[in-house]
Design a protein around this motif. Structure first.
Motif, PDB file in Angstrom:
ATOM      1  N   GLU A  24       0.910  -1.183   0.128  1.00 19.20           N
ATOM      2  CA  GLU A  24      -0.030   0.021  -0.129  1.00 19.20           C
ATOM      3  C   GLU A  24       0.796   1.410   0.049  1.00 19.20           C
ATOM      4  O   GLU A  24       2.021   1.340   0.576  1.00 19.20           O
ATOM      5  CB  GLU A  24      -0.808   0.147   0.991  1.00 19.20           C
ATOM      6  N   SER A  60      -4.780   6.761  -0.608  1.00 20.66           N
ATOM      7  CA  SER A  60      -3.960   5.559  -0.570  1.00 20.66           C
ATOM      8  C   SER A  60      -4.546   4.773  -1.765  1.00 20.66           C
ATOM      9  O   SER A  60      -5.322   4.770  -2.408  1.00 20.66           O
ATOM     10  CB  SER A  60      -4.724   4.971   0.674  1.00 20.66           C
ATOM     11  N   TYR A  61      -3.200   3.985  -2.165  1.00 17.91           N
ATOM     12  CA  TYR A  61      -3.538   3.061  -3.248  1.00 17.91           C
ATOM     13  C   TYR A  61      -2.833   1.704  -2.662  1.00 17.91           C
ATOM     14  O   TYR A  61      -1.734   1.509  -2.305  1.00 17.91           O
ATOM     15  CB  TYR A  61      -2.373   3.392  -4.454  1.00 17.91           C
ATOM     16  N   LYS A  88      -2.385   3.089 -12.221  1.00 15.94           N
ATOM     17  CA  LYS A  88      -3.782   2.457 -11.829  1.00 15.94           C
ATOM     18  C   LYS A  88      -3.891   1.015 -11.960  1.00 15.94           C
ATOM     19  O   LYS A  88      -4.761   0.358 -11.311  1.00 15.94           O
ATOM     20  CB  LYS A  88      -4.747   3.506 -12.586  1.00 15.94           C
ATOM     21  N   VAL A 122      -3.529  -1.401  -9.235  1.00 18.46           N
ATOM     22  CA  VAL A 122      -4.272  -0.818  -7.929  1.00 18.46           C
ATOM     23  C   VAL A 122      -5.323  -1.589  -7.811  1.00 18.46           C
ATOM     24  O   VAL A 122      -6.348  -2.008  -8.695  1.00 18.46           O
ATOM     25  CB  VAL A 122      -4.677   0.559  -7.931  1.00 18.46           C
ATOM     26  N   SER A 157      -8.381   1.588  -3.780  1.00 15.52           N
ATOM     27  CA  SER A 157      -8.009   2.940  -3.693  1.00 15.52           C
ATOM     28  C   SER A 157      -9.297   3.913  -3.149  1.00 15.52           C
ATOM     29  O   SER A 157     -10.553   3.631  -3.379  1.00 15.52           O
ATOM     30  CB  SER A 157      -7.425   3.607  -4.872  1.00 15.52           C
TER      31      SER A 157
END
Lengths: 178, 593
Positions: free
Chosen positions: B55, B62-63, B88, B91, B94
Motif C-alpha cells: 500500500e 491511498s493506493y 492505476k 491498484v 483506492s
C-alpha cells in the motif's frame, strides 16, 4: 492414530557410527524445566530442537535427571505429530494436505515427489538430504497446492514444478559439499 | 521529509507469496536511490489472492497494489514515488477511484474482529493504541465497571463462541465467575487445526494485542490471574508476534500488577506451543496438553468452568471470540448486536478457499447467504466452472450442495443442513471435485487424529475409511452406503468428545446430498467427477493424436505404444492410471472416461 516406535538399540547403533550424539546440549534445558509443572512437552520440544529428533538416549537422560517416568515421556512423544524418534534429512519437505490443497491435487504432488526421491511419505532419503512429510494445513490456501521446505513456501505447484524444486536443491547441496 | 508511506503486507500468506522479497527489494531501492518515504509493515488484509500486497499512502490518498513481485515493485516505485503517478492498473483498492471486483471483495465486508488486520503494524503497540486499542480496558479502569456488568455486556451482545461450538460467551464467563477459587485461569484456544482454515492465524499475526486485550478483560471479569494462549506450533510467526505483544503489554502495564490500571487486579499471559494434535482443539484435551500430558479429552461434566487447568475454574474461548471482546466493551453491546441474525449476532470471519476466484479472509455479518459470499465477495468459481458444493466446518462439518446456496450463514441455519458453522473454513468445490473422495479425505484425517480413547471413534472411523477406500478403488459393494450410515450413528452416539461425535458428518452429508455419486462408484464403477483413478480409463482419441511421442516417452510403465506421426495406443493392462499422459498431451487427445 499415529503409531511410532523408539528404534531398537541395534538399529540405533548403526546410526551412531556416523554421528556421535552430544547430549550435554540438553543440560541447560533440563535445568530450566526440572520440577516445573507441565514440563514434559517443553522438555521434549527443546530436546528435538537441539538434536533434530529425540533419540533413545535423550529419553533416558531426561528421565534420569528429572525423575519423570520414561513411559510418560514416551507416551507424550508418540501422541503428538511434532515429535520425531528417528533422524531427519537436512531438508524437510512439508507437502500441505489441507482441504484446499487436496481439492487442487496435493495427492499428485506427493506422488511425484515419492517417485522422484524414491522414498515413501514420512521417510528420509538415503543421502539424508530430504525427508518427505505430509502436513495438515500450512494456511496458504490461496496458493494451493503448496509445499514448504525450510522457511520457503512453494505455491501453485504441479508435478513437474515440485520435482524441479527438489532437483535444484539437490544440485545446490552437492555443490556446497564439494 | 514528506509523509509518504509504503506499507508491505507481511503475514504468513503474503510471505509465502514472496512478500519478503518484495520488502527487501523496496528497502534496497529506497537506500540505493535515496527515495523519500517511510517503509512499514502490516499483516494480512485478507486479499490472499492478490498477495503480495503493497500500500502506498501519499498526500493524494491511498493506493493498495496487488501481485507486487520484485519487478512490479521496481515499476511502482519508479512511477509512483519517483514520477508521482500511481500505476492505476495494478491498484486493487483506492479511496480515489473504483477498482471493480477487488473493490467489491473489500466493501461487501464488515470488519469487527479483523478491524485492524492489514491496517496497523502488528509489532507496534503504539499503532494498536492509536486505533482505539486498550480503550476498552481504560474504560473499565476509569469508570470502575464492576465485573458482573462486563459479563452482562458480553451476554447482551449475543456473541457466541467463534471456535465453532456456538456456546454463548457471556454464559460461559458467568459459569467461571460463579465458582469461587483463589486461582482461576483463562485460556485462548489458538490450536486452529481444521485443514482449510486460517482465520485465527491471520488474527494472531495481524492484531495480537486485540486478543490480549480480550483476554485481560475476560480475566478480570471471571477473576483469573493467569492467561494461557495455546497456539499451534505450526504458526511460528503468530507465536513470535504474540510473545512480542505480551512483552510490550507488560512494559505498558496492561499486564502484570494492577493490569490495565485496574487496582488490585494482577494478571499475566503466557504462550504455550502445541505439539501437533488436532484433538487438542477440544477444551479438556487442550487442558491436558497444557498440563504436559497426552492430549486426550475427558468426560464432561465437570466442565472446565468448575474444574479446568490444574483443577481450577477455567474459561476457554477461541481467538476470534477474544478479538471481538474489546470492541463490544468499548463500543457497547448494541453496536455489535446490530449486525447479524436473530440468534447469531455480530460478524464471522471465514477462510474462503478452494475453487473460488477470490480466496482469502472475509468477515461478513452473520446471516449473509452462502451464495453472496461465494459469488459476490468470492468472485465466483475459477474458470467459470459449475459450483457444486461448499464444505463448512472442516472434518467436523459437512458439504452443502449448490441448490442450498441460499442458506444463511448463522449457527442454526448451517446446522440444519447437517454441516456446522465451525471455526470458519469454507472450501468451495466445483464439478471436478468428487464428493466420495472428499468424504474419504476428511475421514482419513479424523481417523489419524483420533486419540484412541473411545473404541467407536478409534475403530469405527478406521472401518468407515476402509469402506470408502474400497468404494473409490472400484470395489464397492451393495450395502456399503447403509453400513457407513450405521457406523456413523454408532460413532456419534458412543464418543466422548466433539471429534468423534462429529467425525461422520462429512460422510453423512455427502451421502445425504450426493448419494447418486456413491451409487455411481459402487454400481457402475464410475467416478462422475473423474477423480478416483482406479475407476478411470485412459484412451487415445485417434482424431486428435498427432503421434508426437510426448506421452509415450514419459509413460512410467511403457503402456503407450506407437510410432512417430502415428496414432498411439494405451495398453489397458499396463496402464496404472497416473494421468501423466493426460496432463502432458498438448492436443487434448487423451480421453478420460
Amino acid at each position: 492414530m499415529r503409531i511410532q516406535r523408539i528404534p531398537l538399540p541395534e538399529q540405533e547403533a548403526v546410526q551412531e557410527e556416523s554421528e556421535e550424539l552430544d547430549l550435554s546440549v540438553l543440560d541447560p534445558l533440563i535445568d530450566k524445566y526440572r520440577n516445573k509443572k507441565g514440563n514434559v512437552i517443553p522438555l521434549l520440544q527443546g530436546a528435538q530442537q537441539r538434536l533434530g529428533y529425540i533419540p533413545r538416549e535423550a529419553f533416558e537422560k531426561i528421565s534420569r535427571e528429572t525423575g519423570l517416568e520414561k513411559s510418560q515421556l514416551y507416551g507424550v512423544a508418540t501422541f503428538y505429530a511434532q515429535f520425531r524418534l528417528s533422524p531427519v534429512g537436512k531438508n524437510i519437505i512439508k507437502v500441505c494436505h489441507g482441504t484446499a490443497c487436496h481439492v487442487q491435487g496435493a495427492e499428485d504432488i506427493t506422488d511425484a515427489l515419492e517417485d522422484s526421491l524414491k522414498v515413501k511419505d514420512g521417510e528420509t532419503t538415503e543421502d539424508m538430504i530430504f525427508t518427505l512429510e505430509s502436513v495438515a494445513c500450512l494456511g496458504c490456501c490461496s496458493l494451493a497446492p503448496v509445499m514448504m521446505i525450510g522457511e520457503e513456501t512453494y505455491g501453485k505447484l504441479t508435478r513437474d514444478k515440485a520435482v524441479k524444486v527438489i532437483k535444484n536443491i539437490r544440485i545446490r547441496e552437492k555443490q556446497s559439499n564439494s | 521529509m514528506n509523509d509518504t508511506k509504503v506499507i508491505v503486507g507481511l503475514g504468513s500468506c503474503g510471505i509465502a507469496a514472496g512478500a519478503n522479497k518484495t520488502y527487501q527489494k523496496i528497502k534496497e531501492l529506497k537506500g540505493a536511490e535515496n527515495l523519500d518515504f517511510e517503509l512499514k509493515q502490516t499483516s494480512c488484509v485478507g486479499m490472499c489472492y492478490r498477495e503480495p500486497l503493497v500500500e502506498i499512502v501519499d498526500e493524494s490518498g491511498s493506493y493498495l497494489y496487488g501481485d507486487v513481485d520484485e519487478d512490479r515493485a521496481v515499476d511502482i516505485l519508479d512511477k509512483h514515488i519517483g514520477g508521482g503517478e500511481p500505476v492505476k492498473n495494478y491498484v486493487v483498492k483506492s479511496d480515489l477511484f473504483d477498482t471493480g471486483r477487488d473493490q467489491e471483495f473489500l466493501e461487501g465486508q464488515v470488519k469487527i474482529a479483523l478491524r485492524h488486520c492489514g491496517h496497523i503494524d502488528p509489532e507496534s503497540i503504539d499503532e494498536y493504541i492509536a486505533q482505539e486499542g486498550y480503550a476498552a480496558l481504560h474504560k473499565i479502569a476509569k469508570e470502575n465497571i464492576p465485573r458482573e456488568d462486563i459479563i452482562n455486556e458480553v451476554m447482551e451482545s449475543g456473541i457466541r463462541g467463534r471456535g465453532g461450538g456456538g456456546f454463548p460467551t457471556g454464559k460461559k464467563w458467568r459459569f467461571a465467575y460463579n465458582y469461587t477459587s483463589e486461582e482461576k485461569y483463562i485460556i485462548c484456544n489458538a490450536d486452529e487445526g481444521d485443514p482449510g482454515a486460517f482465520m485465527d492465524r491471520s488474527l494472531l499475526e495481524g492484531d495480537p494485542h486485540a486478543v490480549l486485550e480480550g483476554m485481560v478483560i475476560g480475566g478480570y471479569a471471571i477473576g483469573a490471574s493467569q492467561g494461557v494462549i495455546y497456539c499451534r506450533a505450526e504458526y511460528p510467526l503468530a507465536v513470535k508476534r504474540l510473545n512480542l505483544a505480551i512483552k510490550q503489554a507488560r512494559e505498558r502495564g496492561y499486564l502484570g500488577e494492577n493490569a490495565g490500571g485496574i487496582q488490585g487486579f494482577h494478571f499475566d499471559i503466557m504462550v504455550k506451543e502445541g505439539a501437533g494434535a488436532f484433538v487438542c482443539g477440544e477444551e479438556t484435551a487442550l487442558i491436558a496438553s497444557v498440563e504436559g500430558k497426552r492430549g486426550m479429552p475427558r468426560k464432561r461434566p465437570p466442565y472446565p468452568a468448575e474444574l479446568g487447568l490444574w483443577n481450577k475454574p477455567t474459561n476457554i474461548n477461541n481467538v476470534e471470540t477474544y478479538a471481538n471482546v474489546p470492541y463490544i466493551i468499548h463500543k457497547g453491546a448494541s453496536e455489535f448486536s446490530r449486525y447479524g441474525s436473530e440468534k447469531s449476532k455480530g460478524t464471522k470471519v471465514f477462510a474462503l478457499a478452494g475453487k473460488v476466484n477470490h480466496s482469502g479472509l472475509v468477515e461478513v455479518p452473520m446471516g449473509m447467504s452462502i451464495q453472496d459470499i461465494i459469488f459476490e465477495l468470492g468472485g465466483g468459481i475459477i474458470g467459470g466452472k459449475e459450483f457444486k458444493a461448499v464444505q463448512m466446518g472442516g472434518p467436523s462439518g459437512g458439504c452443502i450442495p449448490n441448490y442450498l446456496a441460499d442458506t444463511l450463514v448463522d449457527y442454526d441455519s448451517v446446522s440444519a443442513t447437517g454441516a456446522i458453522m465451525g471455526s470458519g473454513g469454507m472450501v468451495v468445490m466445483d464439478e471436478t471435485t468428487c464428493m466420495v473422495d472428499v468424504a474419504k479425505f476428511f475421514l482419513n484425517f479424523t481417523q489419524e487424529e483420533s486419540c484412541g480413547k473411545c473404541t467407536f471413534c478409534r475403530m469405527g472411523t478406521k472401518r468407515m475409511l476402509e469402506i470408502l477406500e474400497r468404494i473409490t478403488d472400484g470395489e464397492g459393494q451393495e450395502g456399503d452406503i447403509e453400513e457407513l450410515e450405521d457406523l456413523s450413528r454408532q460413532i456419534i452416539d458412543n464418543s466422548l468428545c466433539g471429534l468423534g461425535q462429529t467425525a461422520p458428518n462429512p460422510v453423512l452429508t455427502t451421502i445425504k446430498y450426493f448419494r447418486d455419486e456413491y451409487e455411481a462408484h459402487i454400481r457402475d464403477r464410475k467416478c462422475p467427477a473423474k477423480v478416483c483413478k482406479p475407476l478411470l480409463t485412459y484412451t487415445v482419441d485417434p482424431e486428435k493424436c498427432t503421434g508426437c511421442l510426448v506421452c509415450a516417452r514419459k509413460c512410467p510403465t511403457g503402456a503407450i505404444s506407437g510410432e512417430k506421426k502415428q496414432v498411439h495406443v494405451i495398453d489397458q493392462e499396463l496402464c496404472i492410471k497416473c494421468g501423466d499422459c493426460y496432463n502432458r498431451c498438448n492436443f487434448d487427445a487423451i480421453i478420460v472416461s
